[in-house]
Design a protein around this motif. Structure first.
Motif, PDB file in Angstrom:
ATOM      1  N   ILE A   1       2.351  -6.723  -6.812  1.00 37.20           N
ATOM      2  CA  ILE A   1       2.327  -7.276  -5.442  1.00 37.20           C
ATOM      3  C   ILE A   1       1.211  -8.193  -5.370  1.00 37.20           C
ATOM      4  CG2 ILE A   1       1.968  -6.537  -3.156  1.00 37.20           C
ATOM      5  CD1 ILE A   1       2.543  -3.572  -3.857  1.00 37.20           C
ATOM      6  N   LEU A   2       2.016  -9.604  -4.964  1.00 34.99           N
ATOM      7  CA  LEU A   2       1.141 -10.617  -5.261  1.00 34.99           C
ATOM      8  C   LEU A   2       0.681 -11.343  -3.985  1.00 34.99           C
ATOM      9  CD1 LEU A   2       3.417 -12.692  -7.805  1.00 34.99           C
ATOM     10  CD2 LEU A   2       1.482 -11.179  -8.272  1.00 34.99           C
ATOM     11  N   GLY A   3       1.018 -10.694  -2.855  1.00 33.82           N
ATOM     12  CA  GLY A   3       0.777 -11.105  -1.626  1.00 33.82           C
ATOM     13  C   GLY A   3      -0.060 -10.105  -0.768  1.00 33.82           C
ATOM     14  N   PRO A   4      -0.641 -10.397   0.276  1.00 32.08           N
ATOM     15  CA  PRO A   4      -1.297  -9.583   1.063  1.00 32.08           C
ATOM     16  C   PRO A   4      -0.475  -8.765   2.153  1.00 32.08           C
ATOM     17  CG  PRO A   4      -1.943 -11.803   1.984  1.00 32.08           C
ATOM     18  CD  PRO A   4      -1.083 -11.875   0.652  1.00 32.08           C
ATOM     19  N   TRP A   5       0.594  -9.241   2.684  1.00 28.26           N
ATOM     20  CA  TRP A   5       1.373  -8.800   3.781  1.00 28.26           C
ATOM     21  C   TRP A   5       2.044  -7.586   3.094  1.00 28.26           C
ATOM     22  CZ3 TRP A   5       7.062  -9.964   5.424  1.00 28.26           C
ATOM     23  CH2 TRP A   5       7.175  -9.512   6.662  1.00 28.26           C
ATOM     24  N   LEU A   6       1.566  -6.649   3.841  1.00 29.89           N
ATOM     25  CA  LEU A   6       2.237  -5.217   3.562  1.00 29.89           C
ATOM     26  C   LEU A   6       2.143  -4.499   2.235  1.00 29.89           C
ATOM     27  CD1 LEU A   6       5.975  -5.439   5.149  1.00 29.89           C
ATOM     28  CD2 LEU A   6       4.054  -4.525   6.244  1.00 29.89           C
ATOM     29  N   ALA A   7       0.984  -5.080   1.476  1.00 35.15           N
ATOM     30  CA  ALA A   7       0.606  -4.704   0.178  1.00 35.15           C
ATOM     31  C   ALA A   7       0.146  -3.273   0.269  1.00 35.15           C
ATOM     32  CB  ALA A   7      -0.784  -5.672  -0.082  1.00 35.15           C
ATOM     33  N   GLN A   8      -0.666  -2.961   1.374  1.00 29.02           N
ATOM     34  CA  GLN A   8      -1.198  -1.500   1.358  1.00 29.02           C
ATOM     35  C   GLN A   8      -0.077  -0.569   1.614  1.00 29.02           C
ATOM     36  OE1 GLN A   8      -4.337  -0.977   4.294  1.00 29.02           O
ATOM     37  NE2 GLN A   8      -4.588   1.457   3.966  1.00 29.02           N
ATOM     38  N   GLU A   9       0.818  -0.925   2.449  1.00 28.58           N
ATOM     39  CA  GLU A   9       2.084  -0.180   2.715  1.00 28.58           C
ATOM     40  C   GLU A   9       2.943   0.162   1.791  1.00 28.58           C
ATOM     41  OE1 GLU A   9       0.684  -1.896   6.482  1.00 28.58           O
ATOM     42  OE2 GLU A   9       0.905  -2.549   4.647  1.00 28.58           O
ATOM     43  N   LEU A  10       3.178  -0.796   0.830  1.00 27.33           N
ATOM     44  CA  LEU A  10       3.944  -0.888  -0.228  1.00 27.33           C
ATOM     45  C   LEU A  10       3.133   0.169  -1.201  1.00 27.33           C
ATOM     46  CD1 LEU A  10       5.144  -4.599  -0.615  1.00 27.33           C
ATOM     47  CD2 LEU A  10       6.697  -2.584  -0.323  1.00 27.33           C
ATOM     48  N   CYS A  11       1.896  -0.081  -1.336  1.00 29.93           N
ATOM     49  CA  CYS A  11       1.301   0.832  -2.438  1.00 29.93           C
ATOM     50  C   CYS A  11       1.384   2.361  -2.202  1.00 29.93           C
ATOM     51  CB  CYS A  11      -0.252   0.231  -2.615  1.00 29.93           C
ATOM     52  SG  CYS A  11      -0.521  -1.324  -3.618  1.00 29.93           S
ATOM     53  N   SER A  12       1.520   2.721  -0.896  1.00 37.02           N
ATOM     54  CA  SER A  12       1.416   4.096  -0.502  1.00 37.02           C
ATOM     55  C   SER A  12       2.855   4.591  -0.296  1.00 37.02           C
ATOM     56  CB  SER A  12       0.728   4.107   0.970  1.00 37.02           C
ATOM     57  OG  SER A  12       1.466   3.506   2.030  1.00 37.02           O
ATOM     58  N   MET A  13       4.002   3.844  -0.289  1.00 40.34           N
ATOM     59  CA  MET A  13       5.018   4.263   0.064  1.00 40.34           C
ATOM     60  C   MET A  13       6.217   4.313  -1.226  1.00 40.34           C
ATOM     61  SD  MET A  13       7.806   1.479   0.114  1.00 40.34           S
ATOM     62  CE  MET A  13       8.890   1.910   1.376  1.00 40.34           C
ATOM     63  N   LEU A  14       5.897   3.449  -2.269  1.00 43.86           N
ATOM     64  CA  LEU A  14       6.671   3.263  -3.469  1.00 43.86           C
ATOM     65  C   LEU A  14       6.670   4.519  -4.253  1.00 43.86           C
ATOM     66  CD1 LEU A  14       6.305  -0.443  -4.653  1.00 43.86           C
ATOM     67  CD2 LEU A  14       8.068   0.460  -3.265  1.00 43.86           C
ATOM     68  N   PRO A  15       7.699   5.398  -4.385  1.00 43.77           N
ATOM     69  CA  PRO A  15       7.670   6.499  -5.361  1.00 43.77           C
ATOM     70  C   PRO A  15       7.655   6.198  -6.835  1.00 43.77           C
ATOM     71  CG  PRO A  15       9.957   5.929  -4.614  1.00 43.77           C
ATOM     72  CD  PRO A  15       8.959   4.786  -4.213  1.00 43.77           C
ATOM     73  N   ALA A  16       7.623   7.498  -7.580  1.00 40.21           N
ATOM     74  CA  ALA A  16       7.727   7.162  -8.951  1.00 40.21           C
ATOM     75  C   ALA A  16       9.399   6.914  -9.160  1.00 40.21           C
ATOM     76  CB  ALA A  16       7.313   8.781  -9.605  1.00 40.21           C
ATOM     77  N   PRO A  17       9.433   6.336 -10.130  1.00 42.60           N
ATOM     78  CA  PRO A  17       8.643   5.896 -11.344  1.00 42.60           C
ATOM     79  C   PRO A  17       8.035   4.613 -11.121  1.00 42.60           C
ATOM     80  CG  PRO A  17      10.994   5.214 -11.909  1.00 42.60           C
ATOM     81  CD  PRO A  17      10.891   6.121 -10.409  1.00 42.60           C
ATOM     82  N   PHE A  18       8.000   3.860  -9.822  1.00 45.90           N
ATOM     83  CA  PHE A  18       7.361   2.569  -9.472  1.00 45.90           C
ATOM     84  C   PHE A  18       5.913   2.613  -9.537  1.00 45.90           C
ATOM     85  CE2 PHE A  18      11.604   2.390  -7.243  1.00 45.90           C
ATOM     86  CZ  PHE A  18      12.214   1.504  -8.218  1.00 45.90           C
ATOM     87  N   LYS A  19       5.363   2.046 -10.046  1.00 44.21           N
ATOM     88  CA  LYS A  19       3.812   1.832 -10.039  1.00 44.21           C
ATOM     89  C   LYS A  19       3.414   0.462  -9.937  1.00 44.21           C
ATOM     90  CE  LYS A  19      -0.203   3.611 -11.439  1.00 44.21           C
ATOM     91  NZ  LYS A  19      -0.861   4.700 -10.993  1.00 44.21           N
ATOM     92  N   PRO A  20       3.076   0.427  -8.277  1.00 42.64           N
ATOM     93  CA  PRO A  20       2.682  -0.808  -7.805  1.00 42.64           C
ATOM     94  C   PRO A  20       1.216  -1.281  -8.378  1.00 42.64           C
ATOM     95  CG  PRO A  20       2.181   0.891  -6.021  1.00 42.64           C
ATOM     96  CD  PRO A  20       3.062   1.673  -7.332  1.00 42.64           C
ATOM     97  N   LEU A  21       1.109  -2.795  -8.672  1.00 45.71           N
ATOM     98  CA  LEU A  21      -0.058  -3.294  -9.086  1.00 45.71           C
ATOM     99  C   LEU A  21      -0.566  -4.320  -8.131  1.00 45.71           C
ATOM    100  CD1 LEU A  21       1.097  -4.222 -12.833  1.00 45.71           C
ATOM    101  CD2 LEU A  21      -0.590  -2.293 -11.997  1.00 45.71           C
ATOM    102  N   ASP A  22      -1.520  -3.759  -7.310  1.00 48.23           N
ATOM    103  CA  ASP A  22      -1.904  -4.662  -6.203  1.00 48.23           C
ATOM    104  C   ASP A  22      -3.061  -5.649  -6.680  1.00 48.23           C
ATOM    105  OD1 ASP A  22      -2.404  -5.841  -3.811  1.00 48.23           O
ATOM    106  OD2 ASP A  22      -3.246  -3.896  -2.724  1.00 48.23           O
ATOM    107  N   VAL A  23      -2.474  -6.840  -7.122  1.00 44.52           N
ATOM    108  CA  VAL A  23      -3.279  -7.808  -7.710  1.00 44.52           C
ATOM    109  C   VAL A  23      -3.337  -8.952  -6.905  1.00 44.52           C
ATOM    110  CG1 VAL A  23      -2.516  -7.016  -9.973  1.00 44.52           C
ATOM    111  CG2 VAL A  23      -1.263  -9.003  -8.840  1.00 44.52           C
ATOM    112  N   HIS A  24      -2.988  -9.066  -5.379  1.00 42.36           N
ATOM    113  CA  HIS A  24      -3.160 -10.289  -4.773  1.00 42.36           C
ATOM    114  C   HIS A  24      -4.430 -10.900  -4.568  1.00 42.36           C
ATOM    115  CE1 HIS A  24      -3.788  -7.455  -1.242  1.00 42.36           C
ATOM    116  NE2 HIS A  24      -4.438  -8.570  -0.794  1.00 42.36           N
ATOM    117  N   ALA A  25      -5.560  -9.874  -4.485  1.00 37.74           N
ATOM    118  CA  ALA A  25      -6.791 -10.267  -4.246  1.00 37.74           C
ATOM    119  C   ALA A  25      -7.591  -9.825  -5.634  1.00 37.74           C
ATOM    120  CB  ALA A  25      -7.450  -9.199  -3.094  1.00 37.74           C
ATOM    121  N   ASN A  26      -7.226  -9.733  -6.722  1.00 36.21           N
ATOM    122  CA  ASN A  26      -7.912  -9.561  -7.792  1.00 36.21           C
ATOM    123  C   ASN A  26      -8.389 -10.964  -8.682  1.00 36.21           C
ATOM    124  OD1 ASN A  26      -8.840  -9.031 -10.380  1.00 36.21           O
ATOM    125  ND2 ASN A  26      -7.582  -7.133 -10.681  1.00 36.21           N
ATOM    126  N   PRO A  27      -9.380 -11.326  -8.776  1.00 36.26           N
ATOM    127  CA  PRO A  27      -9.707 -12.676  -9.362  1.00 36.26           C
ATOM    128  C   PRO A  27      -9.370 -12.773 -10.815  1.00 36.26           C
ATOM    129  CG  PRO A  27     -11.653 -11.753  -8.201  1.00 36.26           C
ATOM    130  CD  PRO A  27     -10.835 -10.763  -8.221  1.00 36.26           C
TER     131      PRO A  27
END
Length: 311
Positions: free
Chosen positions: A13-39
């Protein structure tokens, strides 16, 4: 696109918009990588590069450019949550046969509603009178305003947002004109072949145009001069469409009556001249910021992921 779903399906997940919501709602086998704020987002992507097939992006996040595509050799699908695709190098994606899907049209009603609200607030000076009452200066502003019914509204960009806006302006008994490269014969509103002629013809100019080189600073001093001293500018498209320096000058010299802006060229930076002006009404890119629009974007994103992996 098929993949062994017994293993995690990593989705950056490369952008901030709805990043938190996506991380909490994507079911297995999807594994979100919230990297938008990671240097060190490049390092995270490199760790999973051999398995990443899809990325999710949005305006204001990490750009999906040639360099990032090089990092992800198996990338086949880019899901851009918003209506525009400024964060994606579309030409490069096409060259590599990477599909790009956007959220165009999902929040058209929501953006149109905000545009109508800003028009009414600007024309009736609601934001200024609110402050007058709060400061216990009742009646200080004695400036009369004009009714909106019967006035001429112009829309630059007659896509989903523009059409939703036009229908609402129609219902308010306003005359609707629009600008687009080609006329849409199925639409009942008056077409203009160029933006300058549209601005000269209307009292209120709405911008519902996409960003990019084709529309960059399309609204400059000439268009604002044509809009005139009694005209209002309302932008719910992309900030890059407006030359903000020219807009500041137009406001300072009363070449137009006012401007309502939900978008800016270098968000979240807003030029101080626009902030200081009492002729502006400013929002923080909230056109599509409704519960309904967010829900629809999230549902569509999950459906697209499931379809992409044949789940």
């Amino acid at each position: 696109m098929t993949q062994d779903t017994s293993a995690p399906l990593y989705i950056p997940i490369l952008g901030p918009w709805l990043a938190q919501e996506l991380c909490s709602m994507l079911p297995a086998p999807f594994k979100p990588l919230d990297v938008h704020a990671n240097p060190d987002y490049a390092g995270v992507l490199a760790t999973h590069a051999d398995t990443i097939r899809v990325v999710i992006c949005s305006t204001g996040g990490i750009s999906v450019n040639a360099q990032l595509m090089d990092q992800l050799p198996h990338l086949a699908l880019i899901l851009n949550l918003g209506a525009g695709a400024e964060s994606v190098d579309m030409a490069e994606a096409a060259r590599r046969n990477i599909q790009v899907l956007t959220g165009a049209g999902i929040n058209a009603v929501d953006v149109a509603e905000l545009a109508i609200g800003m028009m009414i607030a600007l024309a009736r000076r609601i934001h200024l009178i609110d402050q007058e009452v709060r400061q216990m200066q009742w009646g200080r502003d004695r400036q009369p305003v004009r009714r909106l019914a019967g006035r001429r509204a112009g829309i630059a960009g007659i896509g989903a947002i523009g059409q939703a806006l036009a229908k609402r302006l129609d219902a308010m008994d306003m005359q609707v004109h629009y600008f687009s490269r080609t006329a849409h014969m199925e639409l009942p509103w008056q077409h203009h072949t160029n933006l300058l002629s549209l601005a000269a013809e209307v009292d209120i100019l709405f911008l519902a145009l996409p960003g990019g080189t084709a529309t960059h600073h399309l609204v400059g001093a000439d268009v604002l001069q044509a809009l005139g001293k009694d005209g209002f500018l309302i932008n719910v498209g992309r900030g890059s469409v407006v030359d903000e320096a020219a807009l500041k000058e137009a406001l300072n010299h009363n070449h137009i009556a006012g401007a309502a802006l939900d978008v800016f060229e270098h968000e979240p930076h807003v030029p101080s001249g626009l902030i200081a002006s009492n002729q502006t009404l400013l929002q923080s890119h909230r056109g599509g910021f409704t519960v309904e629009a967010h829900t629809e974007v999230l549902v569509l994103t999950l459906q697209r992921l499931q379809h992409a992996f044949s789940l």
